[in-house]
Design a protein around this motif. Structure first.
Motif, PDB file in Angstrom:
ATOM      1  N   ASN A 392       0.984  -1.281   0.191  1.00  0.00           N
ATOM      2  CA  ASN A 392       0.114  -0.096   0.153  1.00  0.00           C
ATOM      3  C   ASN A 392       0.995   1.094   0.005  1.00  0.00           C
ATOM      4  O   ASN A 392       0.418   2.315  -0.717  1.00  0.00           O
ATOM      5  N   VAL A 393       2.081   1.303   0.859  1.00  0.00           N
ATOM      6  CA  VAL A 393       2.969   2.393   0.658  1.00  0.00           C
ATOM      7  C   VAL A 393       4.408   1.986   0.396  1.00  0.00           C
ATOM      8  O   VAL A 393       4.759   0.711   0.912  1.00  0.00           O
ATOM      9  N   ILE A 394       5.033   2.464  -0.657  1.00  0.00           N
ATOM     10  CA  ILE A 394       6.207   1.891  -0.953  1.00  0.00           C
ATOM     11  C   ILE A 394       7.135   3.239  -0.901  1.00  0.00           C
ATOM     12  O   ILE A 394       7.130   4.373  -1.324  1.00  0.00           O
ATOM     13  N   SER A 395       8.456   2.913   0.085  1.00  0.00           N
ATOM     14  CA  SER A 395       9.302   3.916   0.214  1.00  0.00           C
ATOM     15  C   SER A 395      10.602   3.716  -0.432  1.00  0.00           C
ATOM     16  O   SER A 395      11.281   2.533   0.062  1.00  0.00           O
ATOM     17  N   THR A 396      11.320   4.641  -1.033  1.00  0.00           N
ATOM     18  CA  THR A 396      12.483   4.367  -1.896  1.00  0.00           C
ATOM     19  C   THR A 396      13.410   5.633  -1.419  1.00  0.00           C
ATOM     20  O   THR A 396      13.150   6.718  -1.667  1.00  0.00           O
ATOM     21  N   SER A 397      14.740   5.310  -0.897  1.00  0.00           N
ATOM     22  CA  SER A 397      15.675   6.430  -0.475  1.00  0.00           C
ATOM     23  C   SER A 397      16.849   6.563  -1.495  1.00  0.00           C
ATOM     24  O   SER A 397      17.754   6.493  -1.120  1.00  0.00           O
ATOM     25  N   TYR A 398      16.468   6.360  -2.712  1.00  0.00           N
ATOM     26  CA  TYR A 398      17.608   6.461  -3.828  1.00  0.00           C
ATOM     27  C   TYR A 398      16.960   7.372  -4.778  1.00  0.00           C
ATOM     28  O   TYR A 398      15.863   7.509  -4.971  1.00  0.00           O
ATOM     29  N   GLY A 399      17.800   7.646  -5.555  1.00  0.00           N
ATOM     30  CA  GLY A 399      17.373   8.621  -6.672  1.00  0.00           C
ATOM     31  C   GLY A 399      18.579   9.106  -7.760  1.00  0.00           C
ATOM     32  O   GLY A 399      19.912   9.010  -7.477  1.00  0.00           O
ATOM     33  N   TYR A 400      17.939   9.855  -8.737  1.00  0.00           N
ATOM     34  CA  TYR A 400      18.978  10.190  -9.876  1.00  0.00           C
ATOM     35  C   TYR A 400      19.037  11.792  -9.842  1.00  0.00           C
ATOM     36  O   TYR A 400      17.986  12.216  -9.437  1.00  0.00           O
ATOM     37  N   ASN A 401      19.868  12.340 -10.435  1.00  0.00           N
ATOM     38  CA  ASN A 401      19.796  13.685 -11.005  1.00  0.00           C
ATOM     39  C   ASN A 401      18.635  13.555 -12.135  1.00  0.00           C
ATOM     40  O   ASN A 401      18.953  12.694 -12.878  1.00  0.00           O
ATOM     41  N   GLU A 402      17.686  14.468 -12.165  1.00  0.00           N
ATOM     42  CA  GLU A 402      16.697  14.787 -13.390  1.00  0.00           C
ATOM     43  C   GLU A 402      17.745  14.798 -14.540  1.00  0.00           C
ATOM     44  O   GLU A 402      17.331  14.147 -15.794  1.00  0.00           O
ATOM     45  N   ALA A 403      18.790  15.376 -14.777  1.00  0.00           N
ATOM     46  CA  ALA A 403      19.413  15.585 -16.096  1.00  0.00           C
ATOM     47  C   ALA A 403      20.500  14.598 -16.180  1.00  0.00           C
ATOM     48  O   ALA A 403      21.077  14.470 -17.248  1.00  0.00           O
ATOM     49  N   ASP A 404      20.433  13.502 -15.443  1.00  0.00           N
ATOM     50  CA  ASP A 404      21.085  12.133 -15.743  1.00  0.00           C
ATOM     51  C   ASP A 404      20.271  11.528 -17.030  1.00  0.00           C
ATOM     52  O   ASP A 404      20.719  10.505 -17.622  1.00  0.00           O
ATOM     53  N   LEU A 405      18.752  11.682 -16.943  1.00  0.00           N
ATOM     54  CA  LEU A 405      18.074  11.006 -17.890  1.00  0.00           C
ATOM     55  C   LEU A 405      17.396  11.984 -18.977  1.00  0.00           C
ATOM     56  O   LEU A 405      17.314  13.202 -18.569  1.00  0.00           O
ATOM     57  N   THR A 406      16.860  11.237 -19.999  1.00  0.00           N
ATOM     58  CA  THR A 406      16.288  12.303 -21.033  1.00  0.00           C
ATOM     59  C   THR A 406      14.749  12.540 -20.605  1.00  0.00           C
ATOM     60  O   THR A 406      14.157  11.639 -19.809  1.00  0.00           O
ATOM     61  N   PRO A 407      14.182  13.532 -20.961  1.00  0.00           N
ATOM     62  CA  PRO A 407      12.630  13.943 -20.671  1.00  0.00           C
ATOM     63  C   PRO A 407      12.026  12.855 -21.145  1.00  0.00           C
ATOM     64  O   PRO A 407      11.078  12.308 -20.497  1.00  0.00           O
ATOM     65  N   ALA A 408      12.066  11.827 -22.360  1.00  0.00           N
ATOM     66  CA  ALA A 408      11.213  11.008 -22.686  1.00  0.00           C
ATOM     67  C   ALA A 408      11.422   9.776 -21.632  1.00  0.00           C
ATOM     68  O   ALA A 408      10.575   9.042 -21.274  1.00  0.00           O
ATOM     69  N   TYR A 409      12.707   9.487 -21.234  1.00  0.00           N
ATOM     70  CA  TYR A 409      12.856   8.163 -20.225  1.00  0.00           C
ATOM     71  C   TYR A 409      12.136   8.697 -18.688  1.00  0.00           C
ATOM     72  O   TYR A 409      11.315   7.898 -18.334  1.00  0.00           O
ATOM     73  N   THR A 410      12.168  10.066 -18.301  1.00  0.00           N
ATOM     74  CA  THR A 410      11.633  10.377 -17.161  1.00  0.00           C
ATOM     75  C   THR A 410      10.178  10.406 -17.396  1.00  0.00           C
ATOM     76  O   THR A 410       9.248   9.962 -16.379  1.00  0.00           O
ATOM     77  N   ALA A 411       9.762  10.802 -18.631  1.00  0.00           N
ATOM     78  CA  ALA A 411       8.168  10.778 -18.871  1.00  0.00           C
ATOM     79  C   ALA A 411       7.632   9.436 -18.847  1.00  0.00           C
ATOM     80  O   ALA A 411       6.561   9.250 -18.103  1.00  0.00           O
ATOM     81  N   ARG A 412       8.153   8.558 -19.371  1.00  0.00           N
ATOM     82  CA  ARG A 412       7.561   7.028 -19.364  1.00  0.00           C
ATOM     83  C   ARG A 412       7.571   6.333 -17.932  1.00  0.00           C
ATOM     84  O   ARG A 412       6.832   6.174 -17.627  1.00  0.00           O
TER      85      ARG A 412
END
Length: 648
Positions: A392-412
């Motif tokens: 029901n609740v999922i927590s993730t303590s990881y992440g990328y910089n938005e600029a690491d990825l293309t807009p198409a990848y992040t949008a998907r």
């Protein structure tokens, strides 16, 4: 996803475009800069064979925000009427015309039918072609780039600039094909996870779970004396401090109906003896308890590599997540990726939603781990696809910089978080630990590249996705108590926050962001950050992120980061779900439209001091109301329970 891309802002020279021209071919996707750590190597062998993958546009994606708001906004008559996985798949499946158009175009251009594969769910088309054929199909050139630190190579396409190394990546599609395709791989997408590793290296998988990669906790070392009293919460945070700060006095009533999931990426792993040590000192009810481990793509709670870099994150997440929900509520540990290849967020999403394995083209082989793992010692089973029930609740303590990825990848990927919201899942991500800078303190340069000397603010992802709940960090100010207001975290780390360069301002956040700019307009120009006032702001809310006492490899250490904040908020929302389930109501699902609504005024402790410096600036400042440092503030559990119990 092409219909979702109007929701993606064209910023920083990182561009996805589909403007019609007189030419039968038009620009489809472009990347303006080579990411940090990659260097041009050579022109690629024209005879090499590559799996060219076309991510097909989906039906009804333009309406996904409308559908999500319909079941998530407290004023909607359909609040809480979550969708089934089947309804999600049926609603967003691509149509036959899209599949036929792409397949016919490939056939007409000399790719015989035996080399073309369409997935059963029609999410993507793959064609095995030579590099020369791919260059002709996409009107571009393929080159090879090296990852300088690891020696890993990746295949990318570039526009060749005579006399200099390539500096601008792009490809083109015919005008009649472009509406049917969101993006193509391998093309402009650099590795977000670097895999597989060379067996001669240090033995660790270079992925999102690699020590000191992306969002990760920080430490000032071991603790000599443990404090158990509330008056010392400015020096050491323990479960009793958090309960006092957020009014968390509650014993689960409907644990068998409820679920809380924490995601870890191999080689990060918790240590059971450390959990026992923590329980003996701070949470006696957890004695003998352990999380319910769900292995995804060969994920294992490895014991080969130890130390803060390997055990700090997982130990922190589980010791505090499990303590706050108490031993009555089982906690699921989603251990993701094998020791050799590791995993990305997409690999986890595949496992909890079978429709995502092929949704919008399926995984990107240049970014996401592929299973079975062909490397020695790798996971030889099939990729997990729809094999795991999401909590029901999922927590993730990881992440990328938005600029690491293309807009198409992040949008998907962002659309997948919306789909999980439709199914009633609350998704939380840490907002980052470098203030307005990205992970590692990297900022953006004018050309969109990242460096420590950059001057433009660099938001994190997935926190910038409007369909997740981004969690920032606060602190008990030095020489203060839990009875006094917290401030934005300014010890060791600074709460990640700012404004997205990929995603537009969601409707649920508009009033809060408009108020922020009207009353507290930051003193920076558009050259420093996205000040359009039309982009997604983060974080959404916060929790304490400083001075956590964590048992790590047999000793207690002080730990800092939004890595702590996210599982704490996850535990609090899990207990809100418990209260609703106990009276026959449904889980809270996607919470953002609710927490930003007028009905939830007063449900958060407003943070009005501190800031999140970075990129050579003081960053933003915490102010009354929502701000891009601590969001709406920290949870007031009694208020949240009372308000959510009033909703259907």
């Amino acid at each position: 996803m092409r219909s979702l891309l109007p929701f993606v802002l064209l910023a920083l020279g990182v561009l996805v475009a589909a403007e019609p021209t007189l030419s039968p071919y038009t620009l489809h996707e472009r990347r303006s800069a080579v990411p940090e750590g990659w260097a041009w190597h050579d022109k690629h062998d024209a005879d090499a064979v590559v799996p060219l993958r076309f991510a097909l546009t989906q039906n009804n994606i333009a309406d996904i925000e409308k559908h999500l708001m319909d079941i998530s906004h407290p004023d909607s008559p359909n609040y809480g009427q979550h969708w089934t996985a089947g309804k999600v798949l049926q609603t967003f499946a691509p149509n036959d015309d899209t599949v036929a158009a792409v397949r016919m175009w490939l056939l007409e251009n000399g790719v015989d039918g035996e080399r073309i594969r369409v997935t059963p769910t029609k999410g993507w088309v793959e064609a095995k072609v030579t590099v020369a054929e791919a260059e002709r199909l996409l009107q571009t050139e393929y080159h090879v780039y090296n990852h300088e630190a690891s020696g890993t190579k990746t295949l990318l396409i570039v526009v060749l600039i005579t006399g200099t190394p390539p500096a601008c990546d792009s490809y083109h599609l015919p005008a009649h094909i472009q509406p049917h395709v969101d993006f193509v791989t391998p093309t402009v997408h650099f590795d977000a996870v670097i895999a597989p590793r060379d067996t001669s290296d240090d033995g660790s998988a270079r992925t999102i779970g690699q020590p000191n990669h992306g969002v990760y906790p920080k430490t000032t070392g071991t603790v000599g004396t443990l404090f158990q009293e509330l008056e010392h919460c400015d020096q050491q945070i323990t479960p009793v401090c958090l309960r006092a700060l957020y009014g968390l006095v509650y014993s689960p009533l409907a644990a068998s109906k409820n679920s809380y999931g924490i995601v870890e990426y191999t080689p990060q792993a918790y240590v059971q003896s450390d959990l026992e040590m923590f329980a003996q000192n701070f949470s006696s009810d957890l004695a003998g308890a352990s999380p319910q481990v769900v292995s995804i793509d060969g994920g294992e709670v490895q014991t080969t590599y130890k130390g803060f870099g390997y055990n700090g994150e997982s130990n922190l997440d589980l010791q505090y997540g499990m303590s706050l929900v108490t031993a009555k509520q089982p906690v699921t540990l989603y251990q993701t990726g094998d020791m050799i290849e590791g995993a990305s967020f997409n690999n986890f999403l595949d496992a909890i939603d079978g429709s995502y394995c092929s949704f919008e083209g399926g995984d990107d082989p240049t970014q996401d781990a592929a299973y079975p793992d062909p490397n020695a010692g790798g996971y030889t089973g099939k990729e997990d696809c729809g094999t795991v029930k999401p909590a029901n609740v999922i927590s993730t303590s990881y992440g990328y910089n938005e600029a690491d990825l293309t807009p198409a990848y992040t949008a998907r990927q962002c659309a997948e978080y919306a789909k999980l919201g439709l199914m009633g899942v609350t998704v939380l991500y840490s907002s980052g630990d470098y203030g307005v800078a990205g992970n590692g303190g990297l900022c953006l340069n004018a050309d969109g590249s990242q460096s420590s000397s950059g001057t433009r603010f660099n938001p994190t992802f997935p926190g910038s996705c409007p369909y997740v709940t981004s969690v920032g960090a606060t602190q008990v100010n030095p020489n203060s108590t839990v009875l006094e207001p917290e401030g934005a975290c300014e010890q060791v780390i600074y709460s990640g926050g700012g404004f997205s360069n990929h995603f537009a301002l969601p409707a649920y956040q508009k009033a809060a962001v408009d108020s922020y700019f009207a009353n507290h307009n930051p003193p920076y120009s558009g050259a420093v950050y996205n000040n359009s006032r039309t982009s997604r702001g983060l974080p959404d809310l916060s929790a304490n992120g400083a001075n956590y006492v964590v048992a790590i490899d047999g000793a207690f250490s002080l730990v800092f980061g939004t890595s702590a904040s996210s599982p704490v908020v996850g535990a609090i929302l899990t207990l809100v779900n418990d209260a609703r389930l106990a009276v026959g109501k449904k889980p809270i699902g996607f919470v953002n439209p609710t927490i930003y609504s007028d009905a939830f005024g007063g449900a958060f402790n407003d943070i009005t001091s501190g800031g999140n410096q970075g990129c050579g600036t003081a960053g933003f400042t915490a102010v009354p109301g929502w701000d891009p440092v601590t969001g709406l503030g920290t949870p007031n559990f009694p208020q949240l329970v009372a308000k959510w119990l009033l909703l259907p």
